[in-house]
Design an enzyme around this catalytic site. Structure first.
Site, PDB file in Angstrom:
ATOM      1  N   ASP A  27       0.832  -1.209   0.000  1.00 14.76           N
ATOM      2  CA  ASP A  27       0.000   0.000   0.000  1.00 14.76           C
ATOM      3  C   ASP A  27       0.866   1.259   0.000  1.00 14.76           C
ATOM      4  OD1 ASP A  27      -2.406   1.349  -0.046  1.00 14.76           O
ATOM      5  OD2 ASP A  27      -2.638   1.359   2.139  1.00 14.76           O
ATOM      6  N   HIS A  44       2.151   3.268  -9.066  1.00 11.96           N
ATOM      7  CA  HIS A  44       1.914   1.845  -9.352  1.00 11.96           C
ATOM      8  C   HIS A  44       3.050   1.265 -10.209  1.00 11.96           C
ATOM      9  CE1 HIS A  44      -1.867   2.281  -7.445  1.00 11.96           C
ATOM     10  NE2 HIS A  44      -2.505   2.870  -8.437  1.00 11.96           N
ATOM     11  N   LEU A 138      10.939 -20.490  -4.437  1.00 11.77           N
ATOM     12  CA  LEU A 138       9.957 -19.648  -3.744  1.00 11.77           C
ATOM     13  C   LEU A 138       8.633 -19.701  -4.498  1.00 11.77           C
ATOM     14  CD1 LEU A 138      10.448 -16.250  -2.128  1.00 11.77           C
ATOM     15  CD2 LEU A 138       8.799 -16.309  -3.952  1.00 11.77           C
ATOM     16  N   ILE A 198      -6.694  -4.575   7.742  1.00  9.88           N
ATOM     17  CA  ILE A 198      -6.508  -5.788   6.940  1.00  9.88           C
ATOM     18  C   ILE A 198      -7.113  -5.628   5.536  1.00  9.88           C
ATOM     19  CG2 ILE A 198      -7.016  -8.290   6.867  1.00  9.88           C
ATOM     20  CD1 ILE A 198      -5.201  -7.663   9.182  1.00  9.88           C
ATOM     21  N   GLU A 210       1.713 -13.055  12.684  1.00 14.61           N
ATOM     22  CA  GLU A 210       2.259 -11.856  13.326  1.00 14.61           C
ATOM     23  C   GLU A 210       2.069 -10.672  12.384  1.00 14.61           C
ATOM     24  OE1 GLU A 210       3.364 -11.683  16.410  1.00 14.61           O
ATOM     25  OE2 GLU A 210       3.027 -13.840  16.670  1.00 14.61           O
TER      26      GLU A 210
HETATM   27  C1  IPE Z   1      -5.489  -2.750  -0.056  1.00 17.88           C
HETATM   28  O1  IPE Z   1      -5.156  -1.418  -0.238  1.00 17.88           O
HETATM   29  C2  IPE Z   1      -5.447  -3.467  -1.366  1.00 17.88           C
HETATM   30  C3  IPE Z   1      -4.141  -3.551  -2.027  1.00 17.88           C
HETATM   31  C4  IPE Z   1      -2.999  -3.077  -1.602  1.00 17.88           C
HETATM   32  C5  IPE Z   1      -4.154  -4.256  -3.263  1.00 17.88           C
HETATM   33  P1  IPE Z   1      -6.268  -0.273  -0.361  1.00 17.88           P
HETATM   34  O2  IPE Z   1      -5.520   0.992  -0.542  1.00 17.88           O
HETATM   35  O3  IPE Z   1      -7.230  -0.638  -1.420  1.00 17.88           O
HETATM   36  O4  IPE Z   1      -6.989  -0.361   1.056  1.00 17.88           O
HETATM   37  P2  IPE Z   1      -7.915   0.705   1.795  1.00 17.88           P
HETATM   38  O5  IPE Z   1      -8.961   1.128   0.833  1.00 17.88           O
HETATM   39  O6  IPE Z   1      -7.044   1.848   2.198  1.00 17.88           O
HETATM   40  O7  IPE Z   1      -8.433  -0.034   2.991  1.00 17.88           O
HETATM   41  C1  IPE Z   2      -1.704   0.180  -3.318  1.00 19.59           C
HETATM   42  O1  IPE Z   2      -1.449   1.536  -3.326  1.00 19.59           O
HETATM   43  C2  IPE Z   2      -1.898  -0.365  -4.699  1.00 19.59           C
HETATM   44  C3  IPE Z   2      -3.273  -0.802  -5.005  1.00 19.59           C
HETATM   45  C4  IPE Z   2      -4.280  -0.784  -4.198  1.00 19.59           C
HETATM   46  C5  IPE Z   2      -3.500  -1.294  -6.345  1.00 19.59           C
HETATM   47  P1  IPE Z   2      -2.631   2.602  -3.299  1.00 19.59           P
HETATM   48  O2  IPE Z   2      -2.982   2.918  -4.702  1.00 19.59           O
HETATM   49  O3  IPE Z   2      -3.738   2.138  -2.447  1.00 19.59           O
HETATM   50  O4  IPE Z   2      -1.896   3.840  -2.651  1.00 19.59           O
HETATM   51  P2  IPE Z   2      -2.524   4.860  -1.610  1.00 19.59           P
HETATM   52  O5  IPE Z   2      -3.017   4.070  -0.454  1.00 19.59           O
HETATM   53  O6  IPE Z   2      -3.614   5.591  -2.314  1.00 19.59           O
HETATM   54  O7  IPE Z   2      -1.366   5.742  -1.262  1.00 19.59           O
HETATM   55 MG    MG Z   3      -4.156   2.381  -0.477  1.00 17.32          MG
END
Ligand code: IPE
Ligand code: IPE
Ligand code: MG
Length: 249
Positions: A27, A44, A138, A198, A210
């Site tokens: 994230d 991304h 892996l 989560i 953990e």
């Molecule tokens: C969780 O991240 C999904 C992925 C990293 C693929 P999100 O950015 O979508 O989660 P929320 O919306 O902050 O909970």
């Molecule tokens: C996680 O990064 C990647 C995906 C959910 C595909 P985000 O795109 O959720 O990045 P933030 O949370 O907006 O910074």
């Molecule tokens: Mg996110």
């Protein structure tokens, strides 16, 4: 298979110094880009490169299973342009990375409801899984259009279809039908990007995992940051319901 599949609610699993299975919510791509005044999708693109580094770093550390949350069942709610760029990146990665996976002994497994993806993506996923099937250093699992609730319900429904006469399901039977039912449950969960939730990731499998949260955005997450997470894990006492004294006996 490095160790027998043991459900931590059924028996106490053996715990190795190095987590055998690490599951990561990658994230923070969007915020990483925003901080640099770049479009979210630039985050991304850099995030894909970090996947490459972290797969290598996990293999070097002796981690046997790595599971990465790439796209959740709720991520379809994002702007259409962002979703299509994510799909393009998925295609590019499936086209470009398979040779490298094979060189590194990485078996690829994609889990989630793939029916919502384009036929092209579905073909590339199958081809990549087939080509890497013999690799055993892996196992890399990518969760795409994945949701923990979807996984549990899908398992129950598939079990019911296979056992029309049965009325009661038990833990072992359900586990068999879960997306990751054939590999040990994660020892260590990492979420980058600062959020402490989560977000519908492996709800069933994280029962005794953990949890480790870091503020580092995914595009900045590197081998050193991974080592810090593993080090934190090594200071945990995994009791599985027992007392500390019992755990050390
Ligand atoms: C969780 O991240 C999904 C992925 C990293 C693929 P999100 O950015 O979508 O989660 P929320 O919306 O902050 O909970
Ligand atoms: C996680 O990064 C990647 C995906 C959910 C595909 P985000 O795109 O959720 O990045 P933030 O949370 O907006 O910074
Ligand atoms: Mg996110």
């Amino acid at each position: 298979m490095l160790r027998k599949l043991i459900s931590p609610t059924q028996a106490i699993p053996e715990v190795a110094a190095v987590p055998q299975h690490i599951a990561i919510i990658m994230d923070g791509n969007g915020r990483w880009a925003k901080k640099r005044l770049l479009p979210r999708v630039a985050g991304h693109a850099v995030g894909v490169k970090r996947v490459r580094d972290i797969v290598k770093a996990c293999a070097a550390q002796g981690v046997a299973y790595l599971t990465l949350f790439a796209f959740s069942s709720e991520n379809w709610r994002r702007p259409e342009a962002e979703v299509s760029r994510l799909m393009e990146l998925f295609v590019e990665a499936l086209e470009d990375e398979v040779d490298r996976l094979i060189q590194n002994g990485v078996r690829l497994n994609v889990v989630g409801d793939l029916t919502r993806f384009s036929p092209r993506i579905q073909e590339l996923v199958t081809a990549a899984e087939v080509r890497t099937a013999g690799c055993n250093r892996l196992t890399l699992t990518i969760a795409a259009n994945y949701g923990g609730r979807w996984d549990i319900l899908n398992a129950v429904n598939r079990w019911r279809a296979a056992n029309p006469e049965a009325t009661v399901i038990d833990e072992t039977s359900l586990t068999e039908y879960l997306s990751l039912g054939d590999i040990p449950e994660p020892d260590l969960f990492i979420r980058t990007g600062g959020e402490q939730r989560i977000s519908n990731f492996m709800l069933w499998q994280l029962a005794y995992t953990e949890l480790y949260f870091t503020d580092i955005y995914w595009p900045d997450f590197n081998a050193e940051a991974l080592a810090a997470a593993i080090q934190s894990y090594q200071h945990r006492e995994r009791r599985f319901g027992r007392t500390s004294e019992q755990t050390h006996a």
